[in-house]
Scaffold this motif. Structure first.
Motif, PDB file in Angstrom:
ATOM      1  N   ALA A  66       0.811  -1.222   0.000  1.00 51.51           N
ATOM      2  CA  ALA A  66       0.000   0.000   0.000  1.00 51.51           C
ATOM      3  C   ALA A  66       0.843   1.270   0.000  1.00 51.51           C
ATOM      4  N   SER A  67       2.102   1.185   0.412  1.00 51.07           N
ATOM      5  CA  SER A  67       2.909   2.398   0.472  1.00 51.07           C
ATOM      6  C   SER A  67       3.541   2.756  -0.866  1.00 51.07           C
ATOM      7  N   GLU A  68       3.507   1.859  -1.841  1.00 56.49           N
ATOM      8  CA  GLU A  68       4.039   2.131  -3.171  1.00 56.49           C
ATOM      9  C   GLU A  68       2.954   2.753  -4.035  1.00 56.49           C
ATOM     10  N   PRO A  69       3.263   3.802  -4.794  1.00 53.74           N
ATOM     11  CA  PRO A  69       2.268   4.391  -5.691  1.00 53.74           C
ATOM     12  C   PRO A  69       1.919   3.441  -6.822  1.00 53.74           C
ATOM     13  N   ALA A  70       0.694   3.556  -7.346  1.00 52.36           N
ATOM     14  CA  ALA A  70       0.222   2.655  -8.384  1.00 52.36           C
ATOM     15  C   ALA A  70       1.020   2.795  -9.671  1.00 52.36           C
ATOM     16  N   GLU A  71       1.483   3.996  -9.980  1.00 52.27           N
ATOM     17  CA  GLU A  71       2.198   4.228 -11.218  1.00 52.27           C
ATOM     18  C   GLU A  71       3.648   3.765 -11.144  1.00 52.27           C
ATOM     19  N   GLY A  72       4.164   3.473  -9.979  1.00 46.95           N
ATOM     20  CA  GLY A  72       5.541   3.051  -9.818  1.00 46.95           C
ATOM     21  C   GLY A  72       6.514   4.210  -9.670  1.00 46.95           C
ATOM     22  N   VAL A  73       6.013   5.453  -9.644  1.00 43.07           N
ATOM     23  CA  VAL A  73       6.846   6.632  -9.495  1.00 43.07           C
ATOM     24  C   VAL A  73       6.448   7.325  -8.196  1.00 43.07           C
ATOM     25  N   SER A  74       7.420   7.557  -7.332  1.00 36.72           N
ATOM     26  CA  SER A  74       7.089   8.211  -6.074  1.00 36.72           C
ATOM     27  C   SER A  74       7.109   9.722  -6.253  1.00 36.72           C
ATOM     28  N   LEU A  75       6.270  10.387  -5.507  1.00 36.89           N
ATOM     29  CA  LEU A  75       6.141  11.836  -5.573  1.00 36.89           C
ATOM     30  C   LEU A  75       6.305  12.384  -4.166  1.00 36.89           C
ATOM     31  N   VAL A  76       7.145  13.379  -3.976  1.00 41.97           N
ATOM     32  CA  VAL A  76       7.352  14.003  -2.677  1.00 41.97           C
ATOM     33  C   VAL A  76       6.576  15.304  -2.647  1.00 41.97           C
ATOM     34  N   TYR A  77       5.731  15.463  -1.644  1.00 41.03           N
ATOM     35  CA  TYR A  77       4.919  16.658  -1.486  1.00 41.03           C
ATOM     36  C   TYR A  77       5.736  17.706  -0.753  1.00 41.03           C
ATOM     37  N   GLN A  78       5.792  18.911  -1.294  1.00 39.64           N
ATOM     38  CA  GLN A  78       6.531  19.986  -0.655  1.00 39.64           C
ATOM     39  C   GLN A  78       5.582  21.118  -0.315  1.00 39.64           C
ATOM     40  N   CYS A  79       5.877  21.804   0.785  1.00 30.92           N
ATOM     41  CA  CYS A  79       5.088  22.963   1.179  1.00 30.92           C
ATOM     42  C   CYS A  79       6.022  23.973   1.826  1.00 30.92           C
ATOM     43  N   ARG A  80       5.565  25.205   1.865  1.00 32.47           N
ATOM     44  CA  ARG A  80       6.354  26.264   2.490  1.00 32.47           C
ATOM     45  C   ARG A  80       5.994  26.308   3.976  1.00 32.47           C
ATOM     46  N   LEU A  81       7.000  26.334   4.814  1.00 29.43           N
ATOM     47  CA  LEU A  81       6.805  26.372   6.252  1.00 29.43           C
ATOM     48  C   LEU A  81       7.517  27.597   6.792  1.00 29.43           C
ATOM     49  N   ASP A  82       6.754  28.636   7.087  1.00 32.98           N
ATOM     50  CA  ASP A  82       7.332  29.884   7.582  1.00 32.98           C
ATOM     51  C   ASP A  82       7.651  29.749   9.070  1.00 32.98           C
ATOM     52  N   LEU A  83       8.920  29.574   9.363  1.00 32.88           N
ATOM     53  CA  LEU A  83       9.377  29.450  10.743  1.00 32.88           C
ATOM     54  C   LEU A  83      10.636  30.271  10.926  1.00 32.88           C
ATOM     55  N   SER A  84      10.758  30.853  12.092  1.00 34.66           N
ATOM     56  CA  SER A  84      11.991  31.572  12.376  1.00 34.66           C
ATOM     57  C   SER A  84      13.087  30.567  12.726  1.00 34.66           C
ATOM     58  N   THR A  85      14.295  30.962  12.483  1.00 37.86           N
ATOM     59  CA  THR A  85      15.432  30.114  12.820  1.00 37.86           C
ATOM     60  C   THR A  85      15.492  29.875  14.322  1.00 37.86           C
ATOM     61  N   ALA A 112       6.019  10.751   6.173  1.00 38.64           N
ATOM     62  CA  ALA A 112       7.063   9.784   6.507  1.00 38.64           C
ATOM     63  C   ALA A 112       7.696   9.190   5.257  1.00 38.64           C
ATOM     64  N   SER A 113       6.883   8.758   4.312  1.00 34.32           N
ATOM     65  CA  SER A 113       7.442   8.108   3.128  1.00 34.32           C
ATOM     66  C   SER A 113       8.213   9.088   2.259  1.00 34.32           C
ATOM     67  N   GLY A 114       7.816  10.343   2.235  1.00 36.48           N
ATOM     68  CA  GLY A 114       8.536  11.339   1.460  1.00 36.48           C
ATOM     69  C   GLY A 114       9.881  11.698   2.050  1.00 36.48           C
ATOM     70  N   ASN A 115      10.085  11.396   3.329  1.00 34.25           N
ATOM     71  CA  ASN A 115      11.341  11.745   3.995  1.00 34.25           C
ATOM     72  C   ASN A 115      12.134  10.527   4.445  1.00 34.25           C
ATOM     73  N   GLY A 116      11.715   9.342   4.050  1.00 30.81           N
ATOM     74  CA  GLY A 116      12.474   8.134   4.359  1.00 30.81           C
ATOM     75  C   GLY A 116      12.474   7.756   5.823  1.00 30.81           C
ATOM     76  N   VAL A 117      11.377   8.040   6.512  1.00 27.69           N
ATOM     77  CA  VAL A 117      11.256   7.735   7.939  1.00 27.69           C
ATOM     78  C   VAL A 117      10.002   6.886   8.125  1.00 27.69           C
ATOM     79  N   PRO A 118      10.034   5.842   8.943  1.00 26.61           N
ATOM     80  CA  PRO A 118       8.816   5.066   9.186  1.00 26.61           C
ATOM     81  C   PRO A 118       7.725   5.912   9.855  1.00 26.61           C
ATOM     82  N   GLU A 119       6.491   5.577   9.555  1.00 24.08           N
ATOM     83  CA  GLU A 119       5.347   6.313  10.107  1.00 24.08           C
ATOM     84  C   GLU A 119       5.325   6.255  11.634  1.00 24.08           C
ATOM     85  N   SER A 120       5.627   5.096  12.202  1.00 19.89           N
ATOM     86  CA  SER A 120       5.611   4.953  13.654  1.00 19.89           C
ATOM     87  C   SER A 120       6.687   5.817  14.315  1.00 19.89           C
ATOM     88  N   THR A 121       7.823   5.962  13.640  1.00 20.38           N
ATOM     89  CA  THR A 121       8.896   6.810  14.169  1.00 20.38           C
ATOM     90  C   THR A 121       8.471   8.264  14.170  1.00 20.38           C
TER      91      THR A 121
END
Length: 181
Positions: free
Chosen positions: A4-23, A70-79
């Motif tokens: 279930a964690s593999e996309p149907a098309e066989g190509v993975s897509l990473v979702y990106q968003c802007r996160l406005d945070l101060s350093t 998790a899958s977009g960043n190579g980390v398990p969901e439980s972690t």
């Protein structure tokens, strides 16, 4: 059987968003996590503390599904779930009690404070687990928070999350007696 964690098309897509945070926000959370890891003598993390802080903040800010992040960043969901809960516990441990925050304001000569409750919308869960989080007043599912501000509107204190059905007066009464630091 399909994975279930593999996309149907066989190509993975990473979702990106802007996160406005101060350093300084990221550095504060990173240092908080580092000191906790030293205290519990945790020798290894798959990701550096700064990256863990950014992932947790992105998760909390965008209410994104854990599996997607998790899958977009190579980390398990439980972690990722464990990191989120750990960071929330660390931040909650630093929060002052309501009565102590009020005494501090009184010592500084503050005369006016505003205490108000708000409902933060959340995704609906199914079954009996959903019932405590439904607010009849707002007709939404969510978590209830109390916020204490000074006369200029600066946040002084915020409560822990409570079920959405909680009334402001009940939450204030319980927070007055809470023994968290």
């Amino acid at each position: 059987m399909t994975n279930a964690s593999e996309p149907a098309e066989g190509v993975s897509l990473v979702y990106q968003c802007r996160l406005d945070l101060s350093t300084s926000t990221i550095v504060c959370l990173r240092d908080l996590l580092r000191s906790h890891l030293k205290a519990v003598r945790s020798p290894f993390r798959s990701q550096p503390a700064g990256r863990v802080a950014v992932l947790v903040l992105a998760m909390l800010r965008h209410d994104q599904r854990l599996l997607d992040l998790a899958s977009g960043n190579g980390v398990p969901e439980s972690t990722l779930r464990r990191w989120r809960d750990e960071m929330i516990d660390l931040l909650a441990a630093r929060a002052p009690r309501l009565d102590r925050a009020l005494r501090k304001i009184a010592r500084r000569g503050g005369e006016v404070v505003l205490l108000d409750g708000t409902l933060i919308p959340t995704q609906r869960r199914t079954g009996k687990a959903n019932r405590p989080n439904y607010s009849g007043k707002n007709h939404r599912n969510g978590l209830h928070f109390l916020a204490l501000t000074d006369e200029r509107g600066r946040l002084i204190w915020i409560s822990a999350a409570r079920p959405g059905r909680t009334h402001d007066a009940t939450a204030a009464r319980r927070d007055k007696r809470s023994s968290s630091t």
